[in-house]
Motif scaffolding. Structure first.
Motif, PDB file in Angstrom:
ATOM      1  N   ALA A 139      50.498 -26.764  59.978  1.00  0.00           N
ATOM      2  CA  ALA A 139      50.152 -28.061  60.560  1.00  0.00           C
ATOM      3  C   ALA A 139      49.836 -27.914  62.052  1.00  0.00           C
ATOM      4  CB  ALA A 139      51.292 -29.049  60.354  1.00  0.00           C
ATOM      5  N   ALA A 140      50.601 -27.087  62.739  1.00  0.00           N
ATOM      6  CA  ALA A 140      50.345 -26.867  64.163  1.00  0.00           C
ATOM      7  C   ALA A 140      48.997 -26.176  64.366  1.00  0.00           C
ATOM      8  CB  ALA A 140      51.470 -26.041  64.774  1.00  0.00           C
ATOM      9  N   ALA A 141      48.677 -25.222  63.524  1.00  0.00           N
ATOM     10  CA  ALA A 141      47.404 -24.518  63.626  1.00  0.00           C
ATOM     11  C   ALA A 141      46.235 -25.464  63.357  1.00  0.00           C
ATOM     12  CB  ALA A 141      47.369 -23.345  62.653  1.00  0.00           C
ATOM     13  N   ILE A 142      46.386 -26.339  62.375  1.00  0.00           N
ATOM     14  CA  ILE A 142      45.323 -27.303  62.076  1.00  0.00           C
ATOM     15  C   ILE A 142      45.152 -28.278  63.238  1.00  0.00           C
ATOM     16  CG2 ILE A 142      44.702 -29.240  60.583  1.00  0.00           C
ATOM     17  CD1 ILE A 142      45.968 -27.662  58.260  1.00  0.00           C
ATOM     18  N   GLY A 143      46.255 -28.744  63.806  1.00  0.00           N
ATOM     19  CA  GLY A 143      46.184 -29.654  64.943  1.00  0.00           C
ATOM     20  C   GLY A 143      45.547 -29.000  66.151  1.00  0.00           C
ATOM     21  N   LEU A 144      45.894 -27.763  66.401  1.00  0.00           N
ATOM     22  CA  LEU A 144      45.314 -27.028  67.522  1.00  0.00           C
ATOM     23  C   LEU A 144      43.817 -26.810  67.318  1.00  0.00           C
ATOM     24  CD1 LEU A 144      45.883 -25.582  70.184  1.00  0.00           C
ATOM     25  CD2 LEU A 144      46.308 -23.508  68.882  1.00  0.00           C
ATOM     26  N   ALA A 145      43.430 -26.487  66.103  1.00  0.00           N
ATOM     27  CA  ALA A 145      42.009 -26.288  65.801  1.00  0.00           C
ATOM     28  C   ALA A 145      41.234 -27.595  65.964  1.00  0.00           C
ATOM     29  CB  ALA A 145      41.845 -25.748  64.385  1.00  0.00           C
ATOM     30  N   ALA A 146      41.832 -28.712  65.545  1.00  0.00           N
ATOM     31  CA  ALA A 146      41.166 -30.008  65.691  1.00  0.00           C
ATOM     32  C   ALA A 146      41.018 -30.379  67.165  1.00  0.00           C
ATOM     33  CB  ALA A 146      41.955 -31.079  64.941  1.00  0.00           C
ATOM     34  N   ALA A 147      42.058 -30.133  67.952  1.00  0.00           N
ATOM     35  CA  ALA A 147      41.987 -30.440  69.383  1.00  0.00           C
ATOM     36  C   ALA A 147      40.940 -29.566  70.070  1.00  0.00           C
ATOM     37  CB  ALA A 147      43.361 -30.243  70.019  1.00  0.00           C
ATOM     38  N   LEU A 148      40.889 -28.311  69.718  1.00  0.00           N
ATOM     39  CA  LEU A 148      39.904 -27.407  70.298  1.00  0.00           C
ATOM     40  C   LEU A 148      38.488 -27.818  69.910  1.00  0.00           C
ATOM     41  CD1 LEU A 148      39.460 -24.845  71.960  1.00  0.00           C
ATOM     42  CD2 LEU A 148      39.607 -23.538  69.839  1.00  0.00           C
ATOM     43  N   ALA A 149      38.305 -28.223  68.664  1.00  0.00           N
ATOM     44  CA  ALA A 149      36.988 -28.683  68.216  1.00  0.00           C
ATOM     45  C   ALA A 149      36.571 -29.938  68.981  1.00  0.00           C
ATOM     46  CB  ALA A 149      37.014 -28.957  66.718  1.00  0.00           C
ATOM     47  N   LEU A 150      37.514 -30.835  69.238  1.00  0.00           N
ATOM     48  CA  LEU A 150      37.209 -32.048  69.994  1.00  0.00           C
ATOM     49  C   LEU A 150      36.797 -31.719  71.426  1.00  0.00           C
ATOM     50  CD1 LEU A 150      37.166 -35.141  70.078  1.00  0.00           C
ATOM     51  CD2 LEU A 150      39.564 -35.047  70.767  1.00  0.00           C
ATOM     52  N   VAL A 151      37.522 -30.801  72.055  1.00  0.00           N
ATOM     53  CA  VAL A 151      37.197 -30.403  73.426  1.00  0.00           C
ATOM     54  C   VAL A 151      35.830 -29.741  73.481  1.00  0.00           C
ATOM     55  CG1 VAL A 151      37.832 -28.826  75.290  1.00  0.00           C
ATOM     56  CG2 VAL A 151      39.585 -30.229  74.196  1.00  0.00           C
ATOM     57  N   LEU A 152      35.545 -28.872  72.551  1.00  0.00           N
ATOM     58  CA  LEU A 152      34.243 -28.204  72.537  1.00  0.00           C
ATOM     59  C   LEU A 152      33.117 -29.187  72.270  1.00  0.00           C
ATOM     60  CD1 LEU A 152      35.087 -24.885  70.657  1.00  0.00           C
ATOM     61  CD2 LEU A 152      34.644 -25.199  73.093  1.00  0.00           C
ATOM     62  N   THR A 153      33.356 -30.177  71.425  1.00  0.00           N
ATOM     63  CA  THR A 153      32.345 -31.196  71.150  1.00  0.00           C
ATOM     64  C   THR A 153      32.064 -32.018  72.401  1.00  0.00           C
ATOM     65  OG1 THR A 153      33.045 -31.327  68.843  1.00  0.00           O
ATOM     66  CG2 THR A 153      31.762 -33.165  69.695  1.00  0.00           C
ATOM     67  N   MET A 154      33.112 -32.427  73.098  1.00  0.00           N
ATOM     68  CA  MET A 154      32.937 -33.223  74.312  1.00  0.00           C
ATOM     69  C   MET A 154      32.226 -32.393  75.387  1.00  0.00           C
ATOM     70  SD  MET A 154      34.010 -36.190  73.646  1.00  0.00           S
ATOM     71  CE  MET A 154      34.166 -36.963  75.240  1.00  0.00           C
ATOM     72  N   THR A 155      32.513 -31.114  75.454  1.00  0.00           N
ATOM     73  CA  THR A 155      31.852 -30.240  76.422  1.00  0.00           C
ATOM     74  C   THR A 155      30.372 -30.092  76.085  1.00  0.00           C
ATOM     75  OG1 THR A 155      33.918 -29.026  76.741  1.00  0.00           O
ATOM     76  CG2 THR A 155      31.905 -27.959  77.481  1.00  0.00           C
TER      77      THR A 155
END
Length: 44
Positions: free
Chosen positions: A6-22
């Protein structure tokens, strides 16, 4: 083990969001030339 997944999935989702916003970038427009003037409230 579930918590780790669950932590890995959450981290991947947060990273994907940051990369999308960038990738999208900042919205067009200009900042206001006027400074935000405010006063600090006084405590009695």
């Amino acid at each position: 083990m579930r918590a780790l997944i669950a932590a890995a999935i959450g981290l991947a989702a947060a990273l994907a969001l940051v990369l999308t916003m960038t990738a999208v970038g900042a919205p067009p427009g200009e900042t206001s030339p006027k400074p935000l003037l405010h006063s600090v409230p006084k405590h009695p």
